[in-house]
Scaffold this motif. Structure first.
Motif, PDB file in Angstrom:
ATOM      1  N   ILE A 118     -18.470 -36.310   0.661  1.00 13.15           N
ATOM      2  CA  ILE A 118     -19.324 -35.199   1.099  1.00 13.15           C
ATOM      3  C   ILE A 118     -19.345 -34.029   0.110  1.00 13.15           C
ATOM      4  CG2 ILE A 118     -19.475 -33.333   2.816  1.00 13.15           C
ATOM      5  CD1 ILE A 118     -18.970 -35.440   4.952  1.00 13.15           C
ATOM      6  N   PRO A 119     -18.197 -33.550  -0.393  1.00 14.24           N
ATOM      7  CA  PRO A 119     -18.255 -32.412  -1.324  1.00 14.24           C
ATOM      8  C   PRO A 119     -19.110 -32.684  -2.552  1.00 14.24           C
ATOM      9  CG  PRO A 119     -16.001 -32.770  -0.577  1.00 14.24           C
ATOM     10  CD  PRO A 119     -16.798 -33.951  -0.116  1.00 14.24           C
ATOM     11  N   HIS A 120     -19.086 -33.916  -3.044  1.00 21.00           N
ATOM     12  CA  HIS A 120     -19.892 -34.269  -4.217  1.00 21.00           C
ATOM     13  C   HIS A 120     -21.375 -34.299  -3.866  1.00 21.00           C
ATOM     14  CE1 HIS A 120     -16.268 -35.445  -6.483  1.00 21.00           C
ATOM     15  NE2 HIS A 120     -15.846 -35.969  -5.343  1.00 21.00           N
ATOM     16  N   ILE A 121     -21.698 -34.848  -2.690  1.00 19.36           N
ATOM     17  CA  ILE A 121     -23.096 -34.917  -2.275  1.00 19.36           C
ATOM     18  C   ILE A 121     -23.647 -33.526  -2.010  1.00 19.36           C
ATOM     19  CG2 ILE A 121     -24.667 -35.756  -0.475  1.00 19.36           C
ATOM     20  CD1 ILE A 121     -22.769 -38.138  -0.115  1.00 19.36           C
ATOM     21  N   ARG A 134     -30.857 -33.654  10.718  1.00 16.42           N
ATOM     22  CA  ARG A 134     -31.433 -34.890  10.174  1.00 16.42           C
ATOM     23  C   ARG A 134     -31.371 -34.896   8.650  1.00 16.42           C
ATOM     24  NH1 ARG A 134     -36.025 -37.974  13.494  1.00 16.42           N
ATOM     25  NH2 ARG A 134     -35.125 -37.762  15.564  1.00 16.42           N
ATOM     26  N   ILE A 135     -31.648 -33.764   8.035  1.00 15.08           N
ATOM     27  CA  ILE A 135     -31.598 -33.708   6.576  1.00 15.08           C
ATOM     28  C   ILE A 135     -30.172 -33.938   6.078  1.00 15.08           C
ATOM     29  CG2 ILE A 135     -31.834 -32.177   4.585  1.00 15.08           C
ATOM     30  CD1 ILE A 135     -34.271 -30.966   5.899  1.00 15.08           C
ATOM     31  N   ILE A 136     -29.206 -33.241   6.685  1.00 15.70           N
ATOM     32  CA  ILE A 136     -27.818 -33.395   6.271  1.00 15.70           C
ATOM     33  C   ILE A 136     -27.334 -34.820   6.514  1.00 15.70           C
ATOM     34  CG2 ILE A 136     -25.443 -32.689   6.733  1.00 15.70           C
ATOM     35  CD1 ILE A 136     -27.113 -30.708   5.087  1.00 15.70           C
ATOM     36  N   PHE A 137     -27.626 -35.368   7.705  1.00 20.58           N
ATOM     37  CA  PHE A 137     -27.131 -36.693   8.022  1.00 20.58           C
ATOM     38  C   PHE A 137     -27.781 -37.766   7.168  1.00 20.58           C
ATOM     39  CE2 PHE A 137     -25.034 -35.404  12.032  1.00 20.58           C
ATOM     40  CZ  PHE A 137     -23.875 -36.141  11.876  1.00 20.58           C
ATOM     41  N   THR A 138     -29.002 -37.536   6.726  1.00 23.25           N
ATOM     42  CA  THR A 138     -29.633 -38.510   5.843  1.00 23.25           C
ATOM     43  C   THR A 138     -28.787 -38.715   4.598  1.00 23.25           C
ATOM     44  OG1 THR A 138     -31.864 -38.014   6.614  1.00 23.25           O
ATOM     45  CG2 THR A 138     -31.673 -39.031   4.448  1.00 23.25           C
ATOM     46  N   MET A 139     -28.249 -37.606   4.068  1.00 23.90           N
ATOM     47  CA  MET A 139     -27.423 -37.698   2.879  1.00 23.90           C
ATOM     48  C   MET A 139     -26.040 -38.279   3.203  1.00 23.90           C
ATOM     49  SD  MET A 139     -29.781 -36.626   1.096  1.00 23.90           S
ATOM     50  CE  MET A 139     -28.881 -36.975  -0.394  1.00 23.90           C
ATOM     51  N   PRO A 188     -27.091 -34.169 -10.426  1.00 24.72           N
ATOM     52  CA  PRO A 188     -28.321 -34.278 -11.233  1.00 24.72           C
ATOM     53  C   PRO A 188     -28.668 -35.718 -11.620  1.00 24.72           C
ATOM     54  CG  PRO A 188     -26.949 -32.469 -12.018  1.00 24.72           C
ATOM     55  CD  PRO A 188     -26.125 -33.233 -11.022  1.00 24.72           C
ATOM     56  N   LYS A 189     -27.642 -36.544 -11.824  1.00 27.05           N
ATOM     57  CA  LYS A 189     -27.894 -37.930 -12.226  1.00 27.05           C
ATOM     58  C   LYS A 189     -28.692 -38.675 -11.175  1.00 27.05           C
ATOM     59  CE  LYS A 189     -25.499 -42.167 -13.646  1.00 27.05           C
ATOM     60  NZ  LYS A 189     -24.175 -42.786 -13.905  1.00 27.05           N
ATOM     61  N   TYR A 190     -28.439 -38.337  -9.902  1.00 26.91           N
ATOM     62  CA  TYR A 190     -29.138 -38.995  -8.797  1.00 26.91           C
ATOM     63  C   TYR A 190     -30.231 -38.115  -8.203  1.00 26.91           C
ATOM     64  CZ  TYR A 190     -25.570 -42.567  -9.047  1.00 26.91           C
ATOM     65  OH  TYR A 190     -24.759 -43.579  -9.490  1.00 26.91           O
ATOM     66  N   LYS A 191     -30.574 -37.044  -8.942  1.00 23.64           N
ATOM     67  CA  LYS A 191     -31.637 -36.126  -8.531  1.00 23.64           C
ATOM     68  C   LYS A 191     -31.360 -35.500  -7.164  1.00 23.64           C
ATOM     69  CE  LYS A 191     -35.291 -38.467 -11.172  1.00 23.64           C
ATOM     70  NZ  LYS A 191     -34.479 -39.550 -11.729  1.00 23.64           N
ATOM     71  N   LEU A 192     -30.085 -35.221  -6.892  1.00 24.19           N
ATOM     72  CA  LEU A 192     -29.700 -34.577  -5.641  1.00 24.19           C
ATOM     73  C   LEU A 192     -29.404 -33.101  -5.897  1.00 24.19           C
ATOM     74  CD1 LEU A 192     -27.213 -37.232  -4.186  1.00 24.19           C
ATOM     75  CD2 LEU A 192     -29.688 -37.067  -3.860  1.00 24.19           C
ATOM     76  N   PRO A 193     -30.138 -32.195  -5.270  1.00 20.58           N
ATOM     77  CA  PRO A 193     -29.855 -30.771  -5.442  1.00 20.58           C
ATOM     78  C   PRO A 193     -28.700 -30.336  -4.544  1.00 20.58           C
ATOM     79  CG  PRO A 193     -31.647 -31.034  -3.915  1.00 20.58           C
ATOM     80  CD  PRO A 193     -31.279 -32.436  -4.377  1.00 20.58           C
TER      81      PRO A 193
END
Length: 242
Positions: free
Chosen positions: A48-51, A227-232, A56-61
């Motif tokens: 979770i802390p990384h997500i 929903r947004i958080i749980f999607t990740m 940037p490698k996985y295009k996750l802001p």
């Protein structure tokens, strides 16, 4: 309700990015592990802390704060209340302190259930409201702050794996979320054309009746956030038990 284009991009790429190998912070658990649930929860908490901070490698802001262009609760739309509330330029804080408490899988039916605990969720933005809230007339525009204390959030959904062009993709459906806070604090500035006395009285009334206010806002405001958080988060947990 309108999400920012950035968040939509995250939702699309975060759960279907099969072009890259799994990041090192997402560690697998064996499907036949007798302690699969515990293993998955531990590895999920580790990821979770990384997500949340983004990759940037996985295009996750970064998801804390989570930025939303506009959140709208409109009369007749998923609420029984006779009011319209629009929150613009919203920032939602708290995801970085989220902790996975419970994980359950039915791998045969491809069904998942998760429960997380968030000590504090804070929503800050600019608002406009008009109509009647809890039978009282309300109108104004200004700053809004909504804070949830000790919030437990549950999520369950069906999922499936799909192979498209030789790449694995995760698909979710029948998603259900529910947030249960121990308390909620709400502060609205500049109600009733800046009348300080009415503004104070209305804020006191809303906080005294916070659970009713929460139920009016939950179908749109908090459901969208969870929903947004749980999607990740679910993405990482499903990958953990593949």
């Amino acid at each position: 309700m309108r999400y920012s284009s950035l968040i939509l991009f995250v939702l699309c790429t975060g759960v279907t990015n099969g072009a890259l190998p799994l990041p090192s912070y997402i560690k697998p658990c064996a499907r036949n592990d007798p302690k699969l649930y515990e293993c998955s929860a531990k590895h999920g908490n580790d990821a979770i802390p990384h997500i949340i901070k983004g990759d940037p490698k996985y295009k996750l802001p970064s998801l804390d704060p989570l930025k939303i262009d506009e959140i709208k609760v409109a009369e007749g739309e998923r609420t029984q209340a006779g009011f319209t509330l629009v929150v613009k330029d919203a920032s939602i804080y708290g995801a970085k302190d989220m902790h996975v408490e419970k994980v359950e899988y039915d791998l045969n039916r491809k069904h998942i259930f998760h429960q997380v605990f968030v000590p504090r969720v804070e929503i800050i933005g600019k608002y406009e409201v008009y109509g009647r809230l809890l039978l009282l007339p309300i109108n104004g525009h200004g700053d809004i702050n909504i804070t949830l204390d000790n919030c437990r959030i549950t999520y369950d959904a069906d999922f499936s794996y799909e192979t498209i062009d030789g790449k694995d993709h995760i698909s979710q459906r029948n998603q259900k979320t529910q947030a249960n806070p121990e308390n909620m604090h709400i502060k609205l500035t500049n109600l009733f054309n800046g009348d300080k006395m009415l503004n104070k009285q209305m804020n006191e009334f809303l906080n005294q009746n916070w659970w009713k206010v929460f139920n009016e806002l939950s179908p749109t405001v908090f459901s969208m956030f969870t929903r947004i958080i749980f999607t990740m988060v679910v993405y990482s947990l499903i990958q953990c038990c593949r």
